[in-house]
Motif scaffolding. Sequence first.
Motif, PDB file in Angstrom:
ATOM      1  N   LEU A   1       7.091  21.053 -38.990  1.00  0.00           N
ATOM      2  CA  LEU A   1       8.427  21.811 -38.453  1.00  0.00           C
ATOM      3  C   LEU A   1       8.308  23.081 -37.605  1.00  0.00           C
ATOM      4  O   LEU A   1       7.704  23.925 -38.174  1.00  0.00           O
ATOM      5  CB  LEU A   1       9.361  21.770 -39.414  1.00  0.00           C
ATOM      6  N   ILE A   2       8.621  22.970 -36.293  1.00  0.00           N
ATOM      7  CA  ILE A   2       8.576  24.187 -35.483  1.00  0.00           C
ATOM      8  C   ILE A   2       9.991  25.057 -35.468  1.00  0.00           C
ATOM      9  O   ILE A   2       9.949  26.157 -35.617  1.00  0.00           O
ATOM     10  CB  ILE A   2       8.083  23.837 -34.046  1.00  0.00           C
TER      11      ILE A   2
ATOM     12  N   LEU B   1      15.409  18.382 -34.099  1.00  0.00           N
ATOM     13  CA  LEU B   1      14.086  19.074 -34.903  1.00  0.00           C
ATOM     14  C   LEU B   1      13.026  18.947 -33.997  1.00  0.00           C
ATOM     15  O   LEU B   1      12.748  17.766 -33.528  1.00  0.00           O
ATOM     16  CB  LEU B   1      13.725  18.370 -36.486  1.00  0.00           C
ATOM     17  N   TYR B   2      12.232  19.981 -33.876  1.00  0.00           N
ATOM     18  CA  TYR B   2      11.075  19.836 -32.918  1.00  0.00           C
ATOM     19  C   TYR B   2      10.059  20.341 -33.820  1.00  0.00           C
ATOM     20  O   TYR B   2       9.844  21.038 -34.830  1.00  0.00           O
ATOM     21  CB  TYR B   2      11.273  21.058 -31.684  1.00  0.00           C
ATOM     22  N   LEU B   3       9.059  19.392 -33.896  1.00  0.00           N
ATOM     23  CA  LEU B   3       7.793  19.375 -34.777  1.00  0.00           C
ATOM     24  C   LEU B   3       6.573  18.723 -34.017  1.00  0.00           C
ATOM     25  O   LEU B   3       6.566  18.417 -33.007  1.00  0.00           O
ATOM     26  CB  LEU B   3       8.184  18.313 -35.858  1.00  0.00           C
ATOM     27  N   HIS B   4       5.701  19.223 -34.890  1.00  0.00           N
ATOM     28  CA  HIS B   4       4.091  18.870 -34.325  1.00  0.00           C
ATOM     29  C   HIS B   4       3.756  17.607 -35.147  1.00  0.00           C
ATOM     30  O   HIS B   4       3.627  18.038 -36.456  1.00  0.00           O
ATOM     31  CB  HIS B   4       3.118  19.826 -34.435  1.00  0.00           C
ATOM     32  N   GLU B   5       3.778  16.586 -34.850  1.00  0.00           N
ATOM     33  CA  GLU B   5       3.306  15.342 -35.354  1.00  0.00           C
ATOM     34  C   GLU B   5       1.598  15.114 -34.907  1.00  0.00           C
ATOM     35  O   GLU B   5       1.459  14.765 -34.099  1.00  0.00           O
ATOM     36  CB  GLU B   5       4.208  14.245 -35.032  1.00  0.00           C
ATOM     37  N   PHE B   6       1.000  15.129 -36.386  1.00  0.00           N
ATOM     38  CA  PHE B   6      -0.366  15.183 -36.116  1.00  0.00           C
ATOM     39  C   PHE B   6      -0.852  13.618 -35.624  1.00  0.00           C
ATOM     40  O   PHE B   6      -0.219  12.584 -36.036  1.00  0.00           O
ATOM     41  CB  PHE B   6      -0.998  15.184 -37.733  1.00  0.00           C
ATOM     42  N   GLY B   7      -1.640  13.725 -34.718  1.00  0.00           N
ATOM     43  CA  GLY B   7      -2.214  12.392 -33.950  1.00  0.00           C
ATOM     44  C   GLY B   7      -1.370  12.328 -32.860  1.00  0.00           C
ATOM     45  O   GLY B   7      -1.503  11.175 -31.947  1.00  0.00           O
ATOM     46  N   VAL B   8       0.088  12.741 -32.745  1.00  0.00           N
ATOM     47  CA  VAL B   8       0.894  12.556 -31.640  1.00  0.00           C
ATOM     48  C   VAL B   8       1.041  13.927 -30.883  1.00  0.00           C
ATOM     49  O   VAL B   8       1.065  13.621 -29.487  1.00  0.00           O
ATOM     50  CB  VAL B   8       2.209  11.872 -32.159  1.00  0.00           C
TER      51      VAL B   8
END
Length: 186
Positions: free
Chosen positions: A44-45, A52-59
């Motif tokens: 979660l950023i 919600l803004y996030l960093h999704e691993f692989g995406v």
Amino acid sequence: GFFGGLAAVVVLAAILVYWLTPPLPPPTVSGYTQLTHDAVNKALIGTDGSRLYLHEFGVGPAQMSVNGGNVAPIPHRASSPGVVWTVASVSPDGSKLLVVESKGIGDTAWPLWAWPTLGGSPFRLADIEGRGGGWSPDGQKLAYVSGNSLYLANADGADGPGGGCRCTTGPGAPGQEAACNSGPAG
């Protein structure tokens, strides 16, 4: 005399009330709602209140509703081989993301970008480079880390290196905090 004795009784009463008042119970989680069901790791950023803004691993950088649902990648410019886009923070109004364009591993400073959250072209934040940062609560300034120093620039990156403000230098070293309020660092 009388007032001294009265003061002692009042103090004693206050101490007894403090000691005899039961402590508040520790906080507990009363419930939670799972927002995704895809078994993909996420970081979660931030949020703008509705997304919600996030960093999704692989995406990479992604967003979703605070009520749950599908995670949608945030469109951005095509990456070159070896480039990793990492979201550092969300602007206070939720209109853009601070993104680091890294090209390797290490403590190197990388170009900082602003990505509009509702479409539009990402733009480079002047010539500043860093490892992360965030906008001020009013959205007018950008604090970012480069090397062992914390810098302050305008929200668009103007007045960055050379014209910006170095607020601190090195771990535990005395900084130039006063300069951040009065002008460029020396």
